[in-house]
Write an enzyme that holds these catalytic residues in place. Structure first.
Site, PDB file in Angstrom:
ATOM      1  N   GLY B 154      10.838   5.622   4.831  1.00  0.00           N
ATOM      2  CA  GLY B 154       9.671   4.770   5.487  1.00  0.00           C
ATOM      3  C   GLY B 154       8.828   4.086   4.314  1.00  0.00           C
ATOM      4  O   GLY B 154       9.011   4.351   3.230  1.00  0.00           O
ATOM      5  N   CYS B 155       8.517   3.033   4.727  1.00  0.00           N
ATOM      6  CA  CYS B 155       7.589   1.997   3.721  1.00  0.00           C
ATOM      7  C   CYS B 155       6.652   2.738   3.316  1.00  0.00           C
ATOM      8  O   CYS B 155       6.182   2.931   1.968  1.00  0.00           O
ATOM      9  CB  CYS B 155       7.135   0.685   4.429  1.00  0.00           C
ATOM     10  SG  CYS B 155       6.309   0.860   5.828  1.00  0.00           S
ATOM     11  N   TYR B 156       5.551   3.293   3.915  1.00  0.00           N
ATOM     12  CA  TYR B 156       4.522   4.123   3.598  1.00  0.00           C
ATOM     13  C   TYR B 156       4.865   5.238   2.779  1.00  0.00           C
ATOM     14  O   TYR B 156       4.604   5.629   1.564  1.00  0.00           O
ATOM     15  CB  TYR B 156       3.548   4.647   4.610  1.00  0.00           C
ATOM     16  CG  TYR B 156       2.481   3.449   5.178  1.00  0.00           C
ATOM     17  CD1 TYR B 156       1.522   2.942   4.469  1.00  0.00           C
ATOM     18  CD2 TYR B 156       2.654   3.101   6.703  1.00  0.00           C
ATOM     19  CE1 TYR B 156       0.858   1.854   5.092  1.00  0.00           C
ATOM     20  CE2 TYR B 156       2.030   2.199   7.180  1.00  0.00           C
ATOM     21  CZ  TYR B 156       0.914   1.675   6.267  1.00  0.00           C
ATOM     22  OH  TYR B 156       0.151   0.710   7.001  1.00  0.00           O
TER      23      TYR B 156
END
Lengths: 352, 352, 352, 352
Positions: B154-156
């Protein structure tokens, strides 16, 4: 009907000066009589601020700062000049009986040693530090009414102190565990011509700066929070620069004291701010956003408990120029002049 | 000269699909052979993406997703469809011998119970969870080379894990004290038509959301950090929405272990990332900003010790679409295909 | 394999210098050997541009401009200094046999009187004006290949000339009726520290400036358009400042010659730009937008006939820094060095 | 003291509804009594607009639109629903004696054929078209005072008509030569959930759309300009989408009539707008910018003669939501109710 009160703005070319003028354009009692600027003296206000053309205020001539003339014509002055430059002007005007709201940092720090350490300046008027009242209107309202010299709070401290005050006053959190992650719009960096704040450097970007207690607002925050906590506390304050014009959103983290739950937290905040309509405690599940306070005196507070880590998360949102600077200065001036705190400041947010 | 490798993108109308195409336009080996979309099937790519007109890729017809045809024509597929929809497609393609890089969350969480709890979905292919490799290239490079199914991070989590890994691996911080304050650009919210992410709702604003462990990336972050720490740890993860297109800046706070100083911290980070040129440990006193990584695979790390509170502050900046999604997916595909990790990904940031 | 060609950038602290470096980071043949700046000499590139840290280019020392040293080490130099300062450096380098691409205005205007009138400067090297080739690659490709000194076109003129050239060359419009309404991003205003281009002055705003032929790019546009028209023509050029970083969109209006229809117009444009892949004539009904060309050499053209008023509306969109300045300079350097125009410039737009 | 006047807003979930509420929060006479929305009925205003929490207005329940109830409780209603949906509600309310300000396009076009052609809708209440007054307050002030139904002008037309009216009324320009290049902020596109107006699609971008007379505001502009010119005229109207929230800047070009000079032009504009303080004719050399009118009723006009091409360039800047929609609606309501035009509308621009 109330008589008008003559006022002055010393230093009108920065963003806080601009914002004072915006707010004074609709004030019911204050009449702007003198506006000064060393660099723009000789021009009329609307020449440097075309958005004021057509407004009565726009016609005003900008003059060189002259405390004698200000004292002759005005009973209250806002100082919107850089720290270090404000203290002498404040001292002279105060000595002549002019009420002063100083938007610089010069009278915010009660300890001259602390001032000197963080601002790298000798304080030339240490006696006045005792006279000055810290102008956070929800907290020091009564003192401000009696004050002749008000130190207007810094923008970050305004957002932080309003967010943490009830938690500390009601002993809900571990005061040693406070971490503050603040995000400010670009007007907070001032109106000086600098490459770092050019549009093309800021837009579509985001950055951290002065982390870990390097920012000058740290001692101001700690001074006030320590009063609420009843002992000297140290916080971790960490600012960031947002690609927005106005606004500071501070996300504040602290360990909950054992047994404290969200209901107690909300009760504490509600109790403290019940009489203070500018502070809005948002409904559970609703979180602050900068747009909702833009152009106003509002301070939105969101309260969340991270159950998984036993932390209270407090989020505050203000308009750094209005609530965090010039609007607050005006509220202070209202109180010092026997007016309602909110005179001229019942502003609806500009959304969208 | 390397032969071309035929690949597919399943789901091309979102921002991660768009970004994959941008990156594939200049890839030396991968040749885009199939692009699918249920809603845009029948059009050519440049009809939905006029910025691709004139590019060879722009002429490609978009087709309905059909695993058989993909398996016939391609040896690797990127899945850029929502979580819940990816797992079945992944299972079929993987079963047919197609290598799969899944950009959804469907294979990121190793525990099916945890997946079910956070995503409110039964996982239909729990056996595949053991096959899937978590595709953070700096950390799992060797496993990725052997993998047939990669769960793209995921990005975070990408921004957070890269920032915290060395501190945990070298036992420099108290793992129980971690607070993560993340700020993401609006592409992270996807390309669906929603009022909340309209220009006029986001621009010149800023807001917190899903604070205190409410965001679905929390278990993904904790899964990985727990591995580094060698025991189950819980973090406080708190996202915010920035008015920028691309980028995540995460500011991470943790108590330093006694006696640890900045030099040790910098050595640990340097050691871990010495061979990984995309991770840049900034010089002391320099802090990350989103612009400096825009459009690239770079992850900038800033390291500060708050001496006053004995905390380590780690700041990471990535491009959420490139490093935090499609670029990382491409790096995974490179590794799975025997190419250099960086094939097609040596990108200079678009500044300003 | 091609040998490397050593090049220099004179003046590296502005946006055009930055952009040259971004593009050179991935150039297959040019090797940056010398970068100069009066104010930043003594630093390495990555000290002033942290986004370059980790790149090989980032390590380069910035030196004082010294034409002798440049001539010793480099066979081509880009001049990215203000107009007035470029001409002498160009003359010396050119005299020493170094090929020069001048990004300033100093050699764009063929008439020294016109230069003097618009730039309020005596031209010290009028003889060189005859040597200089105007570097718009689609139009002067052959001359550029032979040139030793190329005057790189201005950003507005690049967007305007590409949009109007076919209409004038094929005599489709009344050349006396041309009105140009251009909108430029803020990087066009340069990287000097000025209040007018501070973030808080530009963001969420928009303004007109230098209307009605007051902008210095007017004579440059007229010089080139007059060549295509075969007689001296005068245009109305009107720039505006957009709150975006990169990009110029010019909307151009002209009376159609009697009997001309959209098909003829599209044929003319297609014919002129058939061999020039950077210019994209958009499908009927599709109009240019800045995002679709960001970071690239692309020039998107939209063509509309206003049937109700018999006007042709031509819209062009370019990236002002890449296509309108440094990318074009690099394309010129490619041609002057016997390379493909597009060497190092096959860039996909950064969307979103 | 003036008695309060009860009013209704029909359709409160769009940007014009929001803006009406912002302005009514400080109105001295109008009291919001009914707010309606089909989709949000059952909620209180502050549930959909958290920025209103704490305001008295925020407590208002949103109800289903019911003309009978509105007529019982209110003497004036604002219609902020899409065109096509407004006409029936207007007819019913008007029939019941409720004054109506319709913010949709339904009563702007006097000719039912023209309405039908441009809006692709049969007009169901053609008789009412004769009753409706076009609500541009500077021009139709006297008629508005007597009106029971006011068609509130479109946003683009407001900016354009104010800019061209004096030039046409005083016959200073060739009415056949008018070209209008308008640039609007994103709120003009409404608050519907659409991919095209997502933040990531609009920010840092700019684009043209509906060029060459394709936009529905064209007949509205021509209807009004033709009245001033005294004959049917046709204009070229060309809109663009700006990455700002609020504001329309229109740059308008026309051939000057022989012998007309700037002094005559300025005199004509001054004469027309002398009594209308919201229209500010900027000093020579000063040009409009959107920031200077943000949040207000102001219309800034810049006047330039392009001597080289004998054209008059008129630039107008307004806030599309306030001056171009809801603020103007409120000014109309003021006039219809016997109040000062400016009641509740003396707003200072929010700068920066």
């Amino acid at each position: 009907m109330q008589n008008t009160i003559q006022i002055a703005i010393v230093g009108v070319t920065g963003y806080t000066g601009m914002e004072l003028i915006r707010l004074l354009a609709n004030h019911p009692v204050f009449e702007l009589r003198v506006v000064t600027s060393r660099q723009a003296a000789g021009k009329r206000l609307q020449e440097i601020y075309p958005h004021l053309s057509g407004f009565k205020l726009g016609e005003m001539p900008i003059v060189q700062p002259d405390p004698d003339k200000i004292a002759e014509q005005c009973s209250l002055a806002f100082l919107a000049v850089p720290h270090g430059m404000a203290m002498a002007m404040a001292a002279v005007l105060y000595g002549k009986g002019v009420k002063v709201v100083d938007l610089s940092a010069d009278f915010r720090i009660r300890s001259r040693e602390t001032y000197q350490k963080w601002y790298a300046l000798e304080h030339s008027y240490p006696d006045l530090l005792d006279e000055a009242v810290y102008g956070l209107v929800e907290i020091y309202q009564e003192k401000i009414k009696e004050a002749g010299l008000v130190a207007n709070p810094g923008c970050y401290p305004s957002s932080i102190i309003l967010g943490l005050y009830p938690a500390l006053a009601f002993d809900l959190i571990d005061a040693e565990s406070i971490i503050i992650d603040s995000k400010s719009g670009a007007t907070g960096a001032g109106r000086g011509a600098k490459i770092d704040t050019l549009f093309s450097e800021v837009q579509d970007g985001f950055r951290a700066y002065a982390l870990g207690g390097a920012h000058r607002h740290t001692p101001e925050v700690e001074q006030e929070l320590s009063r609420f906590a009843g002992r000297q506390i140290t916080v971790s304050f960490n600012p960031h620069l947002l690609p927005v014009n106005r606004g500071i959103l501070s996300t504040m983290y602290a360990k909950l004291k054992p047994g404290v739950d969200l209901q107690q937290v909300r009760q504490a905040y509600t109790k403290i701010y019940l009489q203070h309509e500018w502070v809005r405690i948002l409904d559970q599940g609703v979180l602050p956003q900068l747009k909702n306070v833009r152009g106003t005196m509002l301070c939105d507070l969101g309260l969340v408990i991270d159950e998984r880590t036993d932390r209270l998360i407090m989020v505050s949102a203000i308009d750094n120029l209005c609530r965090g600077a010039s609007g607050q200065a005006l509220a202070n001036a209202n109180l010092m002049s026997g007016l309602d705190t909110s005179a001229g400041l019942n502003l609806a947010p500009l959304v969208p």
